[in-house]
Motif scaffolding. Structure first.
Motif, short mmCIF file in Angstrom:
data_model
loop_
_atom_site.label_atom_id
_atom_site.label_comp_id
_atom_site.label_asym_id
_atom_site.label_seq_id
_atom_site.Cartn_x
_atom_site.Cartn_y
_atom_site.Cartn_z
N GLU A 48 9.82 71.32 39.66
CA GLU A 48 9.52 70.06 40.36
C GLU A 48 9.14 68.97 39.35
O GLU A 48 9.61 67.83 39.44
N ILE A 94 12.16 67.54 37.67
CA ILE A 94 12.98 66.69 38.56
C ILE A 94 12.29 65.34 38.74
O ILE A 94 12.94 64.29 38.73
N ALA A 138 18.14 62.55 42.06
CA ALA A 138 17.75 63.96 42.22
C ALA A 138 16.29 64.03 42.65
O ALA A 138 15.43 63.43 42.00
N ASN A 139 16.05 64.74 43.74
CA ASN A 139 14.69 64.84 44.28
C ASN A 139 14.45 66.21 44.87
O ASN A 139 15.39 66.82 45.39
N PRO A 140 13.19 66.67 44.84
CA PRO A 140 12.91 67.92 45.57
C PRO A 140 13.16 67.66 47.06
O PRO A 140 12.90 66.56 47.53
N MET A 162 16.87 71.23 45.85
CA MET A 162 16.82 69.81 45.42
C MET A 162 18.00 69.05 46.01
O MET A 162 19.09 69.57 46.16
#
Ligand SMILES: Cc1ncc(COP(=O)(O)O)c(C=O)c1O
Length: 385
Positions: A277, A280, A288-290, A306
């Motif tokens: 995490e 990212i 790009a994101n959790p 993700m």
């Protein structure tokens, strides 16, 4: 540069020889760890068969020849195979971008199919779904709530507390052969027979022990054993359909040995989740994101999911896999969903989420290799966009 042997990163958890040996003489797990007070447990051949058998029993109890099941459209087709054998109509409800049921559309579904007998709520990737809302909905329409905890290590918080049935797939998070756990109230009669009727071992269990022990040994020796073939991004991997089998005792004995280690595994998974995490979140760009905004205190994550921008996701997927980092897509959507323009969010989720393993069989070295390269691969994909 952190390095790791290509293709030596295990996709799944691997057993320790000492656990395999000590389980031969161990007691069987009673499954009680998965129960809240007043509940009982059955073992099934995976969650999919557990769901199917429980629904079969409910229809019998309700004296119905045909049932209606509400379930999310973001769901694995393979997990539906046993349910499709039952006399039920599957009514897929759309999920929102944050993986919750789209409650605003339930009315339409009731108009089309009538009230459901069962409402299935999935706790995706180990994170709890909207249980309170689902319970209220079930009370309003006279349905039973079935919590799908196939991605959940063990119950926590409200998970599995008050619903009619909760299913778990411990083999997805632990190094044990395929078994499912079905939890229900002591008052409910969902299975007449016990499903662990087999001998100590069966052929599948023996194959599992042989294959996983070899993988474990090779991983320990840092020898690459994965073949390096990468499934096409847009293709869903077809897994073979397994008949409903009785459970032999060995998986339950191995589960018993691992029960004392569950809290330790949860700590490792949470630690690895946070390492990924952090990487990212370092990419200060919305590409790009959790999938989940935070990791709640009691959650044991199954994978690190993700969300990735469509312009880079395929590039990132292939690059990671070429480096031996098993990034995967999820799920193999049911054909009815793939063909239906109404279920566009489920299709969008399938095309924009990648998962990364964070399980307890990975070493610190593995996870640092994954985290470091993930960051670099995303930045590289952005440059080449
Ligand atoms: C959300 C969910 N539910 C149920 C299942 C079926 O689990 P099992 O393999 O234990 O039958 C899966 C399988 O991948 C799943 O992802």
């Amino acid at each position: 540069m952190i390095t790791s042997n290509r293709f030596s990163i295990p996709v799944t958890t691997l057993p320790h020889v000492r656990h395999l040996l000590s389980s031969v003489l161990a007691q069987r797990s009673s499954g009680k760890l998965w129960c809240h007070p007043g509940q009982k447990v059955f073992f099934s051949y995976g969650s999919a068969w557990g769901i199917s058998e429980a629904i079969k029993a409910l229809l019998k109890f309700r004296g119905k020849a045909q049932g209606v099941i509400f379930l999310p459209d973001y769901f694995c087709n393979q997990a539906l195979m046993p349910l499709r054998l039952q006399p039920v109509q599957l009514a897929f409800y759309p999920v929102t971008e944050n993986l919750n049921p789209d409650w605003s559309l339930m009315g339409n579904l009731i108009t089309q199919y009538g009230s459901p007998d069962v409402f299935i709520l999935v706790h995706y990737f180990g994170f709890p779904g909207e249980i309170t809302r689902a319970t209220q909905f079930c009370q309003q329409v006279g349905a039973e709530l079935l919590e799908d905890g196939a991605h959940v290590l063990m119950p926590f918080g409200e998970v599995g507390k008050n619903s009619w049935v909760t299913v778990f797939s411990p083999y997805k998070l632990l190094p044990i052969p395929k078994i499912g756990i079905v939890v229900t109230s002591e008052k409910n009669e969902i299975y007449k027979e016990k499903y662990w009727g087999g001998g100590k071992f069966d052929i599948d269990v023996c194959k599992w022990i042989g294959k996983r022990s070899l993988q474990s040994f090779l991983t320990y020796c840092k020898i690459s054993w994965r073949n390096g073939k990468v499934a096409q991004f847009e293709l869903d991997i077809e897994t073979e359909f397994n008949e409903n089998l009785t459970i032999s005792t060995f998986p339950l004995q191995l589960l018993k040995i691992l029960e004392s280690k569950l809290s330790g595994y949860k700590i490792i998974r949470r630690e690895y989740y946070k390492i990924i995490e952090e990487q990212i979140l370092l990419i200060k760009n919305d590409v790009a994101n959790p999938v989940f905004l935070s990791l709640p205190d009691d959650v044991c994550p199954y994978l690190f999911p993700m969300r990735m921008h469509s312009s880079i996701i395929e590039n990132v997927y292939y690059s990671l896999n070429r480096m031996g980092i098993p990034a995967q897509t999820w799920p193999d959507l049911p054909p009815e969903i793939k063909e239906n323009p109404y279920n566009k969010i489920a299709k969008k989720l399938r095309g924009s989420i990648l998962t990364i393993p964070i399980h307890q069989s990975l070493t610190k070295n593995h996870i640092e290799y994954i985290a470091h390269n993930l960051h670099d691969v995303i930045l590289e994909a952005l440059r080449n966009k």
